[in-house]
Design an enzyme around this catalytic site. Structure first.
Site, PDB file in Angstrom:
ATOM      1  N   SER A   1      37.025  38.285  44.767  1.00  0.00           N
ATOM      2  CA  SER A   1      37.837  39.463  45.069  1.00  0.00           C
ATOM      3  C   SER A   1      37.245  40.662  44.344  1.00  0.00           C
ATOM      4  O   SER A   1      36.484  40.494  43.374  1.00  0.00           O
ATOM      5  CB  SER A   1      39.272  39.229  44.595  1.00  0.00           C
TER       6      SER A   1
ATOM      7  N   TYR B   1      45.622  37.448  37.539  1.00  0.00           N
ATOM      8  CA  TYR B   1      44.787  37.297  38.734  1.00  0.00           C
ATOM      9  C   TYR B   1      43.370  37.801  38.474  1.00  0.00           C
ATOM     10  O   TYR B   1      42.395  37.145  38.837  1.00  0.00           O
ATOM     11  CB  TYR B   1      45.418  38.063  39.893  1.00  0.00           C
TER      12      TYR B   1
END
Length: 254
Positions: free
Chosen positions: A139, A152
């Site tokens: 990501s 995250y």
């Protein structure tokens, strides 16, 4: 003989889109995820459109379950040439001072240790094929932090570190390592999972963004990288929607 591609987290979103796309590229796809019922539907869809796929129940947080995926790959009857480590996700948007340890642990286990388990289990087959490709779906959170995203971003930074380290360690062996880093992608489940099923909070993430990325956009990037000539290694592909210039810079209308 069809080559075999393995996609984890294939029951929805980017994983399902990638399974469809790789099947369309001529691979026999082992679609792996926990929700077998969804995989069965996906495989039926792929088969109905002329593709080839098999559903494999797999929880990437379980050593035993990942061993089962490796056995399914061994029994596929064709060289295993592509592994897409896609299983992952986010939970919560809390600051570090109040973040739930359980959420952080889940994100680390799924995103990081899941990638580790599956890669270790499949690497011998990928290498034996003589032309292996490991795709790590990380990501933009793998290189940029933001408030509330500590758990995250920590997990995705670690996943990015695995990809970079693995590329160094496999240098000289017939396996390339590709990292895909999507920005804002609107899928059916990512934000819902992050906010514990709160639809209003999930929808607010994309409010006013005319065209966020879709799962199919990321699948297109994965398939393109995985089907380049074997001597071409796309180390890292960062992909964002036009509306997102950076993690904190998103054009919204209305």
């Amino acid at each position: 003989m069809k080559r075999v591609a393995i996609v984890t987290g294939a029951s929805s979103g980017i994983g399902a889109a990638t399974a469809r796309r790789l099947a369309g590229e001529g691979f026999h796809v082992l679609a792996a995820a926990r929700r077998t019922d969804r995989l069965v539907e996906l495989v039926a869809e792929i088969t109905a459109t002329g593709g080839s796929a098999t559903a494999v129940s797999c929880d990437v947080t379980s050593d035993e379950s990942v061993a089962g995926l490796a056995r399914a790959a061994q029994q596929a009857g064709a060289p295993v040439t592509v592994l897409v480590n896609n299983a992952g996700g986010a939970r919560g948007l809390d600051p570090v001072e109040s973040g739930a340890v359980g959420d952080w642990q889940w994100m680390y286990d799924v995103n990081v240790l899941g990638t580790l388990r599956v890669t270790q289990a499949l690497l011998p087959m990928l290498e034996a094929s003589g032309a292996g490709t490991i795709v790590v779906v990380s990501s933009t959170a793998g290189f940029t932090v933001y408030e509330g995203g500590g758990g995250y971003t920590a997990a995705k930074h670690a996943q990015t570190a695995i990809a970079g380290t693995l590329r160094l360690e496999l240098c000289g062996r017939p396996v390339r390592v590709i990292e895909i880093d999507p920005g804002m992608v609107k899928t059916d489940e990512f934000s819902l999972t992050r906010f514990g099923g709160d639809v209003e909070r999930a929808e607010a993430v994309y409010a006013g963004v005319a065209e966020p990325l879709l799962a199919e956009d990321v699948a297109d990037c994965i398939a393109w990288c995985a089907t380049r000539p074997q001597h071409v290694n796309v180390d890292r592909l960062v992909v964002r929607p036009l509306a997102q210039a950076a993690q904190h810079k998103v054009h919204r209308t209305g």
